[in-house]
Design a protein around this motif. Structure first.
Motif, PDB file in Angstrom:
ATOM      1  N   ASN A 175       0.831  -1.216   0.000  1.00 10.15           N
ATOM      2  CA  ASN A 175       0.000   0.000   0.000  1.00 10.15           C
ATOM      3  C   ASN A 175       0.863   1.262   0.000  1.00 10.15           C
ATOM      4  O   ASN A 175       0.607   2.208  -0.748  1.00 10.15           O
ATOM      5  CB  ASN A 175      -0.922   0.012   1.221  1.00 10.15           C
ATOM      6  CG  ASN A 175      -2.216  -0.745   0.981  1.00 10.15           C
ATOM      7  OD1 ASN A 175      -2.717  -0.806  -0.133  1.00 10.15           O
ATOM      8  ND2 ASN A 175      -2.753  -1.330   2.029  1.00 10.15           N
ATOM      9  N   ASP A 176       1.904   1.260   0.843  1.00  9.19           N
ATOM     10  CA  ASP A 176       2.743   2.456   0.984  1.00  9.19           C
ATOM     11  C   ASP A 176       3.588   2.714  -0.256  1.00  9.19           C
ATOM     12  O   ASP A 176       3.764   3.860  -0.672  1.00  9.19           O
ATOM     13  CB  ASP A 176       3.658   2.317   2.205  1.00  9.19           C
ATOM     14  CG  ASP A 176       2.879   2.326   3.514  1.00  9.19           C
ATOM     15  OD1 ASP A 176       1.701   2.758   3.494  1.00  9.19           O
ATOM     16  OD2 ASP A 176       3.426   1.898   4.546  1.00  9.19           O
ATOM     17  N   GLN A 177       4.122   1.633  -0.863  1.00  6.36           N
ATOM     18  CA  GLN A 177       5.043   1.799  -1.975  1.00  6.36           C
ATOM     19  C   GLN A 177       4.347   1.931  -3.326  1.00  6.36           C
ATOM     20  O   GLN A 177       4.797   2.686  -4.191  1.00  6.36           O
ATOM     21  CB  GLN A 177       6.018   0.613  -2.016  1.00  6.36           C
ATOM     22  CG  GLN A 177       7.156   0.795  -3.015  1.00  6.36           C
ATOM     23  CD  GLN A 177       8.220  -0.278  -2.851  1.00  6.36           C
ATOM     24  OE1 GLN A 177       8.209  -1.055  -1.896  1.00  6.36           O
ATOM     25  NE2 GLN A 177       9.161  -0.321  -3.793  1.00  6.36           N
ATOM     26  N   TYR A 178       3.213   1.202  -3.492  1.00  2.14           N
ATOM     27  CA  TYR A 178       2.571   1.171  -4.807  1.00  2.14           C
ATOM     28  C   TYR A 178       1.164   1.800  -4.822  1.00  2.14           C
ATOM     29  O   TYR A 178       0.551   1.903  -5.878  1.00  2.14           O
ATOM     30  CB  TYR A 178       2.474  -0.279  -5.305  1.00  2.14           C
ATOM     31  CG  TYR A 178       3.819  -0.958  -5.429  1.00  2.14           C
ATOM     32  CD1 TYR A 178       4.634  -0.733  -6.538  1.00  2.14           C
ATOM     33  CD2 TYR A 178       4.280  -1.812  -4.433  1.00  2.14           C
ATOM     34  CE1 TYR A 178       5.869  -1.349  -6.658  1.00  2.14           C
ATOM     35  CE2 TYR A 178       5.519  -2.430  -4.536  1.00  2.14           C
ATOM     36  CZ  TYR A 178       6.309  -2.195  -5.647  1.00  2.14           C
ATOM     37  OH  TYR A 178       7.534  -2.806  -5.756  1.00  2.14           O
ATOM     38  N   GLY A 179       0.677   2.165  -3.656  1.00  2.00           N
ATOM     39  CA  GLY A 179      -0.635   2.817  -3.598  1.00  2.00           C
ATOM     40  C   GLY A 179      -1.742   1.851  -3.220  1.00  2.00           C
ATOM     41  O   GLY A 179      -1.602   0.629  -3.332  1.00  2.00           O
ATOM     42  N   HIS A 180      -2.869   2.409  -2.783  1.00  2.00           N
ATOM     43  CA  HIS A 180      -3.976   1.586  -2.310  1.00  2.00           C
ATOM     44  C   HIS A 180      -4.669   0.836  -3.445  1.00  2.00           C
ATOM     45  O   HIS A 180      -5.259  -0.226  -3.216  1.00  2.00           O
ATOM     46  CB  HIS A 180      -4.990   2.456  -1.553  1.00  2.00           C
ATOM     47  CG  HIS A 180      -4.485   2.906  -0.216  1.00  2.00           C
ATOM     48  ND1 HIS A 180      -4.479   2.079   0.890  1.00  2.00           N
ATOM     49  CD2 HIS A 180      -3.953   4.085   0.192  1.00  2.00           C
ATOM     50  CE1 HIS A 180      -3.976   2.733   1.921  1.00  2.00           C
ATOM     51  NE2 HIS A 180      -3.645   3.948   1.529  1.00  2.00           N
ATOM     52  N   TYR A 181      -4.586   1.374  -4.663  1.00  2.00           N
ATOM     53  CA  TYR A 181      -5.162   0.638  -5.799  1.00  2.00           C
ATOM     54  C   TYR A 181      -4.460  -0.706  -5.972  1.00  2.00           C
ATOM     55  O   TYR A 181      -5.113  -1.741  -6.156  1.00  2.00           O
ATOM     56  CB  TYR A 181      -5.040   1.460  -7.082  1.00  2.00           C
ATOM     57  CG  TYR A 181      -5.472   0.694  -8.311  1.00  2.00           C
ATOM     58  CD1 TYR A 181      -6.821   0.548  -8.623  1.00  2.00           C
ATOM     59  CD2 TYR A 181      -4.520   0.091  -9.152  1.00  2.00           C
ATOM     60  CE1 TYR A 181      -7.223  -0.167  -9.744  1.00  2.00           C
ATOM     61  CE2 TYR A 181      -4.914  -0.627 -10.269  1.00  2.00           C
ATOM     62  CZ  TYR A 181      -6.260  -0.754 -10.563  1.00  2.00           C
ATOM     63  OH  TYR A 181      -6.654  -1.477 -11.659  1.00  2.00           O
ATOM     64  N   GLU A 182      -3.116  -0.690  -5.895  1.00  2.00           N
ATOM     65  CA  GLU A 182      -2.363  -1.941  -6.011  1.00  2.00           C
ATOM     66  C   GLU A 182      -2.614  -2.841  -4.804  1.00  2.00           C
ATOM     67  O   GLU A 182      -2.580  -4.063  -4.920  1.00  2.00           O
ATOM     68  CB  GLU A 182      -0.860  -1.657  -6.149  1.00  2.00           C
ATOM     69  CG  GLU A 182      -0.424  -1.322  -7.560  1.00  2.00           C
ATOM     70  CD  GLU A 182      -0.767  -2.417  -8.562  1.00  2.00           C
ATOM     71  OE1 GLU A 182      -0.727  -3.605  -8.203  1.00  2.00           O
ATOM     72  OE2 GLU A 182      -1.093  -2.089  -9.714  1.00  2.00           O
ATOM     73  N   GLY A 183      -2.885  -2.214  -3.663  1.00  2.00           N
ATOM     74  CA  GLY A 183      -3.243  -3.002  -2.486  1.00  2.00           C
ATOM     75  C   GLY A 183      -4.523  -3.779  -2.725  1.00  2.00           C
ATOM     76  O   GLY A 183      -4.622  -4.968  -2.393  1.00  2.00           O
ATOM     77  N   ASP A 184      -5.501  -3.109  -3.337  1.00  2.00           N
ATOM     78  CA  ASP A 184      -6.765  -3.781  -3.681  1.00  2.00           C
ATOM     79  C   ASP A 184      -6.531  -4.886  -4.718  1.00  2.00           C
ATOM     80  O   ASP A 184      -7.132  -5.964  -4.637  1.00  2.00           O
ATOM     81  CB  ASP A 184      -7.762  -2.765  -4.239  1.00  2.00           C
ATOM     82  CG  ASP A 184      -8.300  -1.826  -3.163  1.00  2.00           C
ATOM     83  OD1 ASP A 184      -8.096  -2.131  -1.972  1.00  2.00           O
ATOM     84  OD2 ASP A 184      -8.914  -0.805  -3.519  1.00  2.00           O
ATOM     85  N   GLU A 185      -5.652  -4.609  -5.694  1.00  2.00           N
ATOM     86  CA  GLU A 185      -5.343  -5.621  -6.715  1.00  2.00           C
ATOM     87  C   GLU A 185      -4.683  -6.841  -6.081  1.00  2.00           C
ATOM     88  O   GLU A 185      -4.937  -7.984  -6.494  1.00  2.00           O
ATOM     89  CB  GLU A 185      -4.423  -5.027  -7.783  1.00  2.00           C
ATOM     90  CG  GLU A 185      -5.087  -3.990  -8.671  1.00  2.00           C
ATOM     91  CD  GLU A 185      -6.242  -4.588  -9.461  1.00  2.00           C
ATOM     92  OE1 GLU A 185      -6.006  -5.557 -10.201  1.00  2.00           O
ATOM     93  OE2 GLU A 185      -7.370  -4.076  -9.323  1.00  2.00           O
ATOM     94  N   ALA A 186      -3.840  -6.613  -5.083  1.00  2.00           N
ATOM     95  CA  ALA A 186      -3.183  -7.725  -4.382  1.00  2.00           C
ATOM     96  C   ALA A 186      -4.222  -8.573  -3.638  1.00  2.00           C
ATOM     97  O   ALA A 186      -4.145  -9.807  -3.634  1.00  2.00           O
ATOM     98  CB  ALA A 186      -2.131  -7.187  -3.410  1.00  2.00           C
ATOM     99  N   ILE A 187      -5.187  -7.914  -3.015  1.00  2.00           N
ATOM    100  CA  ILE A 187      -6.265  -8.617  -2.317  1.00  2.00           C
ATOM    101  C   ILE A 187      -7.048  -9.488  -3.293  1.00  2.00           C
ATOM    102  O   ILE A 187      -7.330 -10.670  -3.027  1.00  2.00           O
ATOM    103  CB  ILE A 187      -7.216  -7.612  -1.619  1.00  2.00           C
ATOM    104  CG1 ILE A 187      -6.512  -6.912  -0.461  1.00  2.00           C
ATOM    105  CG2 ILE A 187      -8.484  -8.313  -1.135  1.00  2.00           C
ATOM    106  CD1 ILE A 187      -6.166  -7.784   0.706  1.00  2.00           C
ATOM    107  N   LYS A 188      -7.408  -8.915  -4.447  1.00  2.00           N
ATOM    108  CA  LYS A 188      -8.189  -9.656  -5.440  1.00  2.00           C
ATOM    109  C   LYS A 188      -7.388 -10.822  -6.010  1.00  2.00           C
ATOM    110  O   LYS A 188      -7.931 -11.910  -6.228  1.00  2.00           O
ATOM    111  CB  LYS A 188      -8.643  -8.706  -6.557  1.00  2.00           C
ATOM    112  CG  LYS A 188      -9.710  -7.715  -6.113  1.00  2.00           C
ATOM    113  CD  LYS A 188     -10.321  -6.978  -7.280  1.00  2.00           C
ATOM    114  CE  LYS A 188      -9.423  -5.893  -7.793  1.00  2.00           C
ATOM    115  NZ  LYS A 188     -10.094  -5.039  -8.809  1.00  2.00           N
ATOM    116  N   ALA A 189      -6.094 -10.594  -6.251  1.00  2.00           N
ATOM    117  CA  ALA A 189      -5.250 -11.667  -6.787  1.00  2.00           C
ATOM    118  C   ALA A 189      -5.123 -12.808  -5.785  1.00  2.00           C
ATOM    119  O   ALA A 189      -5.211 -13.992  -6.158  1.00  2.00           O
ATOM    120  CB  ALA A 189      -3.869 -11.113  -7.138  1.00  2.00           C
TER     121      ALA A 189
END
Length: 376
Positions: free
Chosen positions: A264-278
């Motif tokens: 979340n901190d390095q790539y943003g919350h959008y990527e955090g959401d993508e990680a959750i979905k993946a």
């Protein structure tokens, strides 16, 4: 009076569908394609009920001056009927795909029955298609009437085939609900085809649509919108209603994604959401067992409940998850990798409740996470 008795069920169901359609419009997320498709199915079913009401009323020599309207009402009804079943197929396909990365393609050949049915229905205006209106303004089946029910039964059959083909992607409740969506109208359609006096097709379809709407609302209440897994409310409902004596053996696995805050901190919350979905997709792929619950408790915390008797199989499922995560990381789809820690235990009489077991596996997961940090 006889006409009123014949159409009174249609009138009641029409009023009910109007109320539910308004409720759906203001309460369902219309950005989701499954919700939009279902509202279209609900709306077209309402339209066919209303058209059938007018068709019955106008089917009388007293309304001879409305013969053109009588023809148009039946033409629209015959054209719309198989469209609802085609939309049902698209809805089922999108339901299966709604949280999956790989999409199932639409079978474009299924448009052919719609085209053929539409052409012969339009021919009915001159009495050469699926129906004709006599000079006394009385409805009769036409020489090509068989084409319309054939088109409908093609969709009935294909939808059931589709559900069977992708049955592993459905839960037991989804499998039952979607099968009923096509089986019940198919049976009642055959009744109306044989005994035209009974208006069973659209009344039964309307009832199934109402039941499906209740099912969808229930599913959305217990579904995490980001991951597509079940949510904490689903866990609470399961934990409060579980009967230990009826569960042969239950394993609980508590999972937490490692270093999720860094993503979340390095790539943003959008990527955090993508990680959750993946990661949710990897869970679905790794645990094919039907007697399971895959739950996102919140954030990067996941819970797996497995009704499995053998510990070896549960270990195999976890090995599947580890391997699938490694494959995902090696695919280089993202600049970051996914790692996780977990705690696992079996539900026995030693635990007073499922909540106590959750506390225990949570501690096991935390211990594993701390062990990894100390090694680093």
């Amino acid at each position: 009076m006889v006409i009123l008795v014949q159409i009174q069920i249609n009138i009641v169901l029409s009023i009910l569908l109007i109320v539910l359609l308004v409720h759906a419009y203001f309460n369902m997320n219309r950005k989701r394609i499954t919700n939009r498709l279902f509202m279209w199915i609900m709306g077209l079913t309402l339209l066919t009920l209303i058209l059938e009401i007018f068709s019955v009323i106008l089917n009388n020599s007293v309304f001879n001056e409305f013969m053109v309207l009588h023809k148009l009402v039946n033409i629209i009804g015959f054209i719309v009927a198989p469209c609802i079943l085609f939309l049902g197929y698209i809805f089922t396909k999108e339901w299966v795909n709604r949280y999956q990365q790989e999409k199932i393609k639409v079978n474009k050949l299924l448009l052919l029955p719609l085209v053929i049915n539409g052409i012969v229905t339009l021919m009915s205006y001159n009495g050469n298609g699926v129906f004709r209106i006599t000079s006394e303004n009385i409805y009769e089946r036409g020489p090509l009437f068989f084409i319309s029910p054939c088109a409908s039964y093609i969709y009935f059959a294909y939808n059931l085939y589709f559900i069977y083909k992708y049955r592993k992607k459905f839960t037991y409740s989804e499998l039952s609900m979607f099968s009923l969506f096509y089986i019940a109208p198919a049976i009642l359609t055959s009744i109306q085809l044989k005994y035209s006096i009974y208006l069973t097709i659209w009344s039964s379809t309307a009832i199934i649509v109402v039941l499906t709407y209740i099912f969808i609302l229930n599913d959305q209440a217990y579904r995490d919108t980001l991951s597509g897994l079940q949510n904490r409310l689903a866990y609470e409902h399961y934990a409060q209603n579980i009967n230990y004596k009826k569960v042969n053996k239950l394993f609980m696995i508590y999972i937490d994604i490692d270093d999720f805050k860094k993503i979340n901190d390095q790539y943003g919350h959008y990527e955090g959401d993508e990680a959750i979905k993946a990661f949710a997709t990897l869970l679905v792929e790794s645990f094919p067992l039907r007697q399971k619950k895959l739950i996102r408790l919140g954030g990067d915390e996941f819970l797996i409940l497995l009704e499995e008797e053998q510990l070896e199989k549960v270990v195999d499922y976890m090995d599947n998850l580890t391997q699938n995560v490694e494959i995902y990381n090696n695919s280089e789809k993202k600049a970051y990798g996914l790692r996780f820690s977990y705690g696992m235990a079996c539900y026995t009489e030693a635990y007073e409740s499922l909540y106590q077991l959750l506390e225990y596996v949570d501690q096991l997961m935390y211990d594993q996470k701390e062990s990894k940090k100390s090694k680093l």
